[in-house]
Scaffold this active site. Structure first.
Site, PDB file in Angstrom:
ATOM      1  N   GLY A   4      -1.127   3.186  -8.450  1.00 17.17           N
ATOM      2  CA  GLY A   4      -0.062   4.161  -8.610  1.00 17.17           C
ATOM      3  C   GLY A   4       1.158   3.851  -7.770  1.00 17.17           C
ATOM      4  N   LEU A  42       4.232   3.551  -8.927  1.00 18.70           N
ATOM      5  CA  LEU A  42       4.653   2.386  -9.698  1.00 18.70           C
ATOM      6  C   LEU A  42       6.107   2.011  -9.463  1.00 18.70           C
ATOM      7  CD1 LEU A  42       2.953   3.309 -13.101  1.00 18.70           C
ATOM      8  CD2 LEU A  42       2.004   2.003 -11.184  1.00 18.70           C
ATOM      9  N   HIS A  43       6.371   0.711  -9.500  1.00 17.50           N
ATOM     10  CA  HIS A  43       7.735   0.188  -9.415  1.00 17.50           C
ATOM     11  C   HIS A  43       7.914  -0.838 -10.525  1.00 17.50           C
ATOM     12  CE1 HIS A  43       5.822  -3.296  -7.568  1.00 17.50           C
ATOM     13  NE2 HIS A  43       5.316  -2.529  -6.618  1.00 17.50           N
ATOM     14  N   HIS A  50       5.138  -3.373 -11.237  1.00 19.62           N
ATOM     15  CA  HIS A  50       4.031  -2.891 -12.058  1.00 19.62           C
ATOM     16  C   HIS A  50       4.416  -2.869 -13.536  1.00 19.62           C
ATOM     17  CE1 HIS A  50       2.968  -0.785  -8.135  1.00 19.62           C
ATOM     18  NE2 HIS A  50       1.869  -1.453  -8.408  1.00 19.62           N
ATOM     19  N   LYS A  93       1.828 -11.704  -6.759  1.00 20.72           N
ATOM     20  CA  LYS A  93       2.234 -11.426  -5.377  1.00 20.72           C
ATOM     21  C   LYS A  93       0.991 -11.292  -4.502  1.00 20.72           C
ATOM     22  CE  LYS A  93       3.548  -7.364  -3.939  1.00 20.72           C
ATOM     23  NZ  LYS A  93       2.645  -7.138  -2.744  1.00 20.72           N
ATOM     24  N   MET A 145       8.836  -7.078  -4.847  1.00 16.03           N
ATOM     25  CA  MET A 145       8.616  -5.652  -5.082  1.00 16.03           C
ATOM     26  C   MET A 145       7.230  -5.252  -4.611  1.00 16.03           C
ATOM     27  SD  MET A 145      10.366  -4.995  -8.790  1.00 16.03           S
ATOM     28  CE  MET A 145      12.135  -5.290  -9.004  1.00 16.03           C
ATOM     29  N   ARG A 164       4.911  -0.741  -0.664  1.00 11.44           N
ATOM     30  CA  ARG A 164       5.087  -0.595   0.779  1.00 11.44           C
ATOM     31  C   ARG A 164       6.547  -0.700   1.210  1.00 11.44           C
ATOM     32  NH1 ARG A 164       0.080  -0.816   3.157  1.00 11.44           N
ATOM     33  NH2 ARG A 164      -1.604  -1.681   1.879  1.00 11.44           N
TER      34      ARG A 164
END
Length: 313
Positions: A37, A39-40, A43, A182, A217, A220
């Site tokens: 979750g 989300l950016h 994602h 990543k 991205m 955090r």
């Protein structure tokens, strides 16, 4: 292409399995994008990648307690479920179903204390480590690949990741699963688990998405101050410098690591590790003779960031 307005939200694992089996009986193929979750765009890029491989896309949103050690605060992990749903409804190509279970470690016994929100029956949940044995006690480990890098500081992390991913695979039964590169070590661990346990699932690694300033991205990133973010840009800058040096003929890993270390320390970052490893085995190398990846974890303030860059010479 617009998103889908008839997004199906499923919270029960048996209903999730029933839905995917019904879709497969109609000849549909299914991709799973596992997330925790908040989300950016990184994602959302995984979802776009998933559309290239299957008819339908399922996104799981589940903050997995078993990858948090007792010293790590599960309850502070960022979440915005309503915001996540709005993003998923707008993503190009859309999402067909969201799997959002409360607790995938609840087997109807009193000692099962793993919760998705950080609280279970009024008791704070910090880990999924059972003491009585009547709760969850079966774990998946990819023993060699989990040992280095992030596995040193977080010894239960990859055990928890591999276990929850295996559970999600058994529930959703996807044809394809998409993971971001990543989290490179995690991606390699999942690929090895799927190979070793004969899951009939194609694991797709999606390239790192970066903000316009070059920072990878991550959920955090929200914890970085403006000053810390500027310092954190040294990660991508150092990786690019090391790759350029390797492409110019500098193949000594000690020299390449020094470029990275100096750049990040000069910017004010605190290094957790910098390693140059073979891409598939994750074995540390001293000289580049085959495809490698440079892996970094560094602290900027209270935020720990990871990043990497592949080098194929």
């Amino acid at each position: 292409m617009a998103g889908k307005e008839n997004l199906k939200i499923i919270t029960d694992k048996n209903q999730m399995r029933t839905w995917t089996r019904a879709m497969r009986s109609q000849g549909k193929t299914i991709a799973l994008v596992p997330t925790m979750g908040f989300l950016h765009d990184g994602h959302l890029s995984l979802i776009e990648e998933a559309h290239k491989h299957t008819h339908l896309v399922v996104v799981s949103i589940y903050v997995n307690p078993s990858q948090f050690a007792p010293s790590e605060d599960l309850s502070t992990y960022p979440s915005d479920f309503d915001g996540d749903i709005r993003k998923l409804m707008a993503v190009p190509g859309g999402v067909d179903a969201v799997f959002h279970p409360y607790n995938l470690y609840d087997y109807g016994v009193e000692s099962a204390r793993c919760g998705n929100s950080g609280v279970s029956n009024g008791t704070a949940v910090v880990s999924c480590l059972e003491e009585s044995g009547s709760g969850h006690e079966t774990w998946v480990r990819v023993e060699r690949l989990e040992k280095g890098m992030c596995g040193i500081r977080r010894p239960v992390f990859f055990r928890g990741v591999a276990t929850i991913v295996a559970k999600l695979f058994n529930i959703v039964e996807p044809d394809v699963a998409v993971f971001g590169k990543k989290d490179y070590q995690q991606w390699r661990i999942i690929r090895r688990m799927v190979r070793d346990l004969d899951f009939s699932i194609n694991i797709v690694g999606s390239e790192i998405m970066r903000d316009v300033d070059g920072l990878a991205m991550s959920s955090r990133n929200v914890g970085l101050s403006l000053e810390e973010r500027q310092k954190a840009l040294s990660i991508n800058r150092s990786l690019s410098k090391a790759k350029s040096a390797a492409e110019r003929g500098e193949l000594n890993c000690k020299s390449l690591k020094s470029l990275v270390v100096d750049e990040i320390r000069e910017a004010g970052g605190e290094l957790d590790y910098v390693e140059i490893v073979e891409q598939e085995s994750l074995e540390v190398v001293e000289e580049i003779k085959s495809p490698v990846v440079i892996l970094i974890a560094a602290w900027f303030g209270k935020v720990r960031l990871i990043d990497n860059i592949e080098i194929s010479i």
